[in-house]
Design a protein around this motif. Structure first.
Motif, PDB file in Angstrom:
ATOM      1  N   ASN A   1      -0.857 -10.483-158.786  1.00  0.00           N
ATOM      2  CA  ASN A   1      -2.190 -10.744-158.237  1.00  0.00           C
ATOM      3  C   ASN A   1      -2.744 -12.079-158.733  1.00  0.00           C
ATOM      4  O   ASN A   1      -2.694 -12.386-159.914  1.00  0.00           O
ATOM      5  CB  ASN A   1      -3.121  -9.602-158.634  1.00  0.00           C
ATOM      6  CG  ASN A   1      -4.490  -9.733-157.994  1.00  0.00           C
ATOM      7  OD1 ASN A   1      -5.319 -10.510-158.464  1.00  0.00           O
ATOM      8  ND2 ASN A   1      -4.724  -8.980-156.942  1.00  0.00           N
ATOM      9  N   ARG A   2      -3.306 -12.856-157.812  1.00  0.00           N
ATOM     10  CA  ARG A   2      -3.805 -14.188-158.160  1.00  0.00           C
ATOM     11  C   ARG A   2      -5.010 -14.124-159.094  1.00  0.00           C
ATOM     12  O   ARG A   2      -5.168 -14.976-159.981  1.00  0.00           O
ATOM     13  CB  ARG A   2      -4.187 -14.950-156.885  1.00  0.00           C
ATOM     14  CG  ARG A   2      -4.698 -16.362-157.155  1.00  0.00           C
ATOM     15  CD  ARG A   2      -3.591 -17.227-157.673  1.00  0.00           C
ATOM     16  NE  ARG A   2      -4.055 -18.488-158.222  1.00  0.00           N
ATOM     17  CZ  ARG A   2      -3.311 -19.583-158.296  1.00  0.00           C
ATOM     18  NH1 ARG A   2      -2.077 -19.557-157.828  1.00  0.00           N
ATOM     19  NH2 ARG A   2      -3.768 -20.680-158.839  1.00  0.00           N
ATOM     20  N   ASP A   3      -5.857 -13.120-158.940  1.00  0.00           N
ATOM     21  CA  ASP A   3      -7.038 -13.031-159.796  1.00  0.00           C
ATOM     22  C   ASP A   3      -6.641 -12.897-161.270  1.00  0.00           C
ATOM     23  O   ASP A   3      -7.285 -13.472-162.162  1.00  0.00           O
ATOM     24  CB  ASP A   3      -7.913 -11.842-159.381  1.00  0.00           C
ATOM     25  CG  ASP A   3      -8.570 -12.054-158.025  1.00  0.00           C
ATOM     26  OD1 ASP A   3      -8.677 -13.234-157.613  1.00  0.00           O
ATOM     27  OD2 ASP A   3      -8.968 -11.062-157.390  1.00  0.00           O
TER      28      ASP A   3
ATOM     29  N   ILE B   1      -3.942 -14.083-162.624  1.00  0.00           N
ATOM     30  CA  ILE B   1      -3.449 -15.393-163.048  1.00  0.00           C
ATOM     31  C   ILE B   1      -4.616 -16.330-163.322  1.00  0.00           C
ATOM     32  O   ILE B   1      -4.647 -17.037-164.347  1.00  0.00           O
ATOM     33  CB  ILE B   1      -2.515 -15.980-161.975  1.00  0.00           C
ATOM     34  CG1 ILE B   1      -1.283 -15.095-161.810  1.00  0.00           C
ATOM     35  CG2 ILE B   1      -2.113 -17.405-162.321  1.00  0.00           C
ATOM     36  CD1 ILE B   1      -0.371 -15.503-160.666  1.00  0.00           C
ATOM     37  N   ASN B   2      -5.612 -16.337-162.414  1.00  0.00           N
ATOM     38  CA  ASN B   2      -6.769 -17.207-162.600  1.00  0.00           C
ATOM     39  C   ASN B   2      -7.527 -16.870-163.882  1.00  0.00           C
ATOM     40  O   ASN B   2      -8.067 -17.758-164.549  1.00  0.00           O
ATOM     41  CB  ASN B   2      -7.708 -17.099-161.401  1.00  0.00           C
ATOM     42  CG  ASN B   2      -7.130 -17.769-160.161  1.00  0.00           C
ATOM     43  OD1 ASN B   2      -6.234 -18.615-160.255  1.00  0.00           O
ATOM     44  ND2 ASN B   2      -7.627 -17.398-158.982  1.00  0.00           N
TER      45      ASN B   2
ATOM     46  N   ILE C   1       3.536 -21.337-160.094  1.00  0.00           N
ATOM     47  CA  ILE C   1       2.222 -20.785-159.764  1.00  0.00           C
ATOM     48  C   ILE C   1       1.654 -21.657-158.654  1.00  0.00           C
ATOM     49  O   ILE C   1       1.355 -22.836-158.870  1.00  0.00           O
ATOM     50  CB  ILE C   1       1.280 -20.799-160.985  1.00  0.00           C
ATOM     51  CG1 ILE C   1       1.849 -19.915-162.094  1.00  0.00           C
ATOM     52  CG2 ILE C   1      -0.108 -20.320-160.579  1.00  0.00           C
ATOM     53  CD1 ILE C   1       0.990 -19.887-163.350  1.00  0.00           C
TER      54      ILE C   1
ATOM     55  N   GLU D   1      -2.714 -21.751-154.461  1.00  0.00           N
ATOM     56  CA  GLU D   1      -3.457 -20.587-153.997  1.00  0.00           C
ATOM     57  C   GLU D   1      -2.476 -19.440-153.790  1.00  0.00           C
ATOM     58  O   GLU D   1      -1.295 -19.641-153.562  1.00  0.00           O
ATOM     59  CB  GLU D   1      -4.193 -20.891-152.684  1.00  0.00           C
ATOM     60  CG  GLU D   1      -5.250 -21.970-152.802  1.00  0.00           C
ATOM     61  CD  GLU D   1      -5.954 -22.218-151.481  1.00  0.00           C
ATOM     62  OE1 GLU D   1      -5.555 -21.578-150.469  1.00  0.00           O
ATOM     63  OE2 GLU D   1      -6.880 -23.025-151.440  1.00  0.00           O
ATOM     64  N   GLY D   2      -3.005 -18.220-153.859  1.00  0.00           N
ATOM     65  CA  GLY D   2      -2.184 -17.048-153.594  1.00  0.00           C
ATOM     66  C   GLY D   2      -1.449 -16.554-154.834  1.00  0.00           C
ATOM     67  O   GLY D   2      -1.519 -17.139-155.911  1.00  0.00           O
ATOM     68  N   PRO D   3      -0.735 -15.443-154.698  1.00  0.00           N
ATOM     69  CA  PRO D   3      -0.082 -14.799-155.836  1.00  0.00           C
ATOM     70  C   PRO D   3       1.154 -15.562-156.311  1.00  0.00           C
ATOM     71  O   PRO D   3       1.692 -16.418-155.603  1.00  0.00           O
ATOM     72  CB  PRO D   3       0.302 -13.428-155.283  1.00  0.00           C
ATOM     73  CG  PRO D   3       0.510 -13.674-153.819  1.00  0.00           C
ATOM     74  CD  PRO D   3      -0.511 -14.705-153.433  1.00  0.00           C
ATOM     75  N   MET D   4       1.597 -15.230-157.510  1.00  0.00           N
ATOM     76  CA  MET D   4       2.866 -15.754-158.027  1.00  0.00           C
ATOM     77  C   MET D   4       3.955 -14.754-157.664  1.00  0.00           C
ATOM     78  O   MET D   4       3.840 -13.558-157.953  1.00  0.00           O
ATOM     79  CB  MET D   4       2.799 -15.936-159.547  1.00  0.00           C
ATOM     80  CG  MET D   4       4.053 -16.572-160.141  1.00  0.00           C
ATOM     81  SD  MET D   4       3.993 -16.732-161.950  1.00  0.00           S
ATOM     82  CE  MET D   4       4.607 -15.121-162.444  1.00  0.00           C
TER      83      MET D   4
END
Length: 297
Positions: free
Chosen positions: A50-52, A54-55, A131, A134-137
């Motif tokens: 999930n990208r969140d 990672i952010n 990474i 934008e978007g998931p890894m």
């Protein structure tokens, strides 16, 4: 709009050393894991993180560079550079560290949440995982796993446990094995016959038919059931030597190995003629207190 502040002469101006922030998120990653069978004992695993999440980790690294352990940016005192410049200067380093942290946490979570049972570490090259902006890894790998199969009904199966009753012969044999290293070799006596376990001093001649192959004087040989020579084996050595006495001659069959020096004799059976000069025996020591102490008794 205020002018950027310049470093004072007392401030150092070296590159920042990035370390993982102490307050990095410790919660479980939100990730989707797809596991497919791609062969016997082999699985293909695709992971989408999930990208969140990672952010969150990226933000924690930048916060550390801004507040907790301010990084040096040319033209600004530590902690005074705008976040935009900090992100621009350290983006590559931060993303590499976050990638490593997320990858490690993701693999540990897969091990906890899924019954994969790998036989070896997954073949993953972290440098090829990115990474995105934008978007998931997303990353994929294959791993060799333990075979899985259903066990047949086994409860209630009766097992036979072998039992062995030790005889006096077993006890004597084991006692001899333990005492032999402490024994002495001495002449067996006049007119004594050879028995398995004795020693003989003999002249040995090897023949193939009427052809003399080798001759050795005064060899000291232990009479074991089987005699292994450098280039051959006498399988019935003990049997063929038993009963011989000093002054007598015994002939023993020796099968030459495939590595014998003469290629024509490889695998052939030759005769070893032993002219016995003396028969000796191994005399075991008495079980004295001094000897028993060597065995911790």
């Amino acid at each position: 709009m205020s002018e950027p502040e310049t470093p004072t002469p007392t401030e150092t101006s070296g590159p920042a050393t990035l370390t993982a922030p102490e307050n990095v998120s410790e919660g479980k990653l939100r990730q989707d894991v797809e596991i497919k069978e791609v062969g016997p004992c082999r699985k293909h695993i695709k992971v989408t993180v999930n990208r969140d999440d990672i952010n969150t980790r990226i933000d924690e690294h930048y916060t550390k560079l801004m507040v907790e352990d301010p990084a040096w940016v040319p033209g600004f005192r530590p902690g005074k550079a705008p976040r935009r410049l900090v992100e621009q200067r350290f983006r590559k380093d931060v993303f590499e560290q976050v990638r490593a942290e997320v990858l490690m946490a993701s693999l540990e979570q897969i091990a906890e949440d899924h019954d994969v049972a790998p036989l070896a570490p997954p073949d993953i090259n972290p440098a090829k995982i990115e990474i995105p902006k934008e978007g998931p890894m997303v990353y994929e790998f294959e791993v060799e796993v333990r075979p899985q199969f259903d066990l047949p009904p086994y409860k209630g199966i009766k097992l036979k446990r072998p039992t062995y009753e030790f005889t006096d012969e077993d006890i004597d044999r084991e006692e001899r094995r333990l005492l032999e290293p402490h024994g002495t070799i001495a002449p067996k006596g006049d007119n004594a016959a050879v028995a398995v376990g004795d020693f003989v001093i003999a002249d040995m001649t090897a023949k193939f038919g009427d052809k003399m192959l080798n001759e050795t004087k005064d060899v000291n040989i232990r009479v074991d059931p089987r005699l292994a020579l450098r280039d051959g084996v006498a399988e019935k050595f003990g049997e063929q030597m038993t009963g011989a006495k000093s002054g007598q001659t015994r002939t023993v069959d020796i099968v030459l190995s495939d590595t014998a020096a003469d290629p024509e004799l490889r695998g052939k059976t030759v005769q070893g003629v032993f002219q016995i000069k003396e028969v000796k025996e191994l005399r075991l020591p008495e079980l004295t207190e001094e000897l028993l102490e060597r065995f911790g008794v």
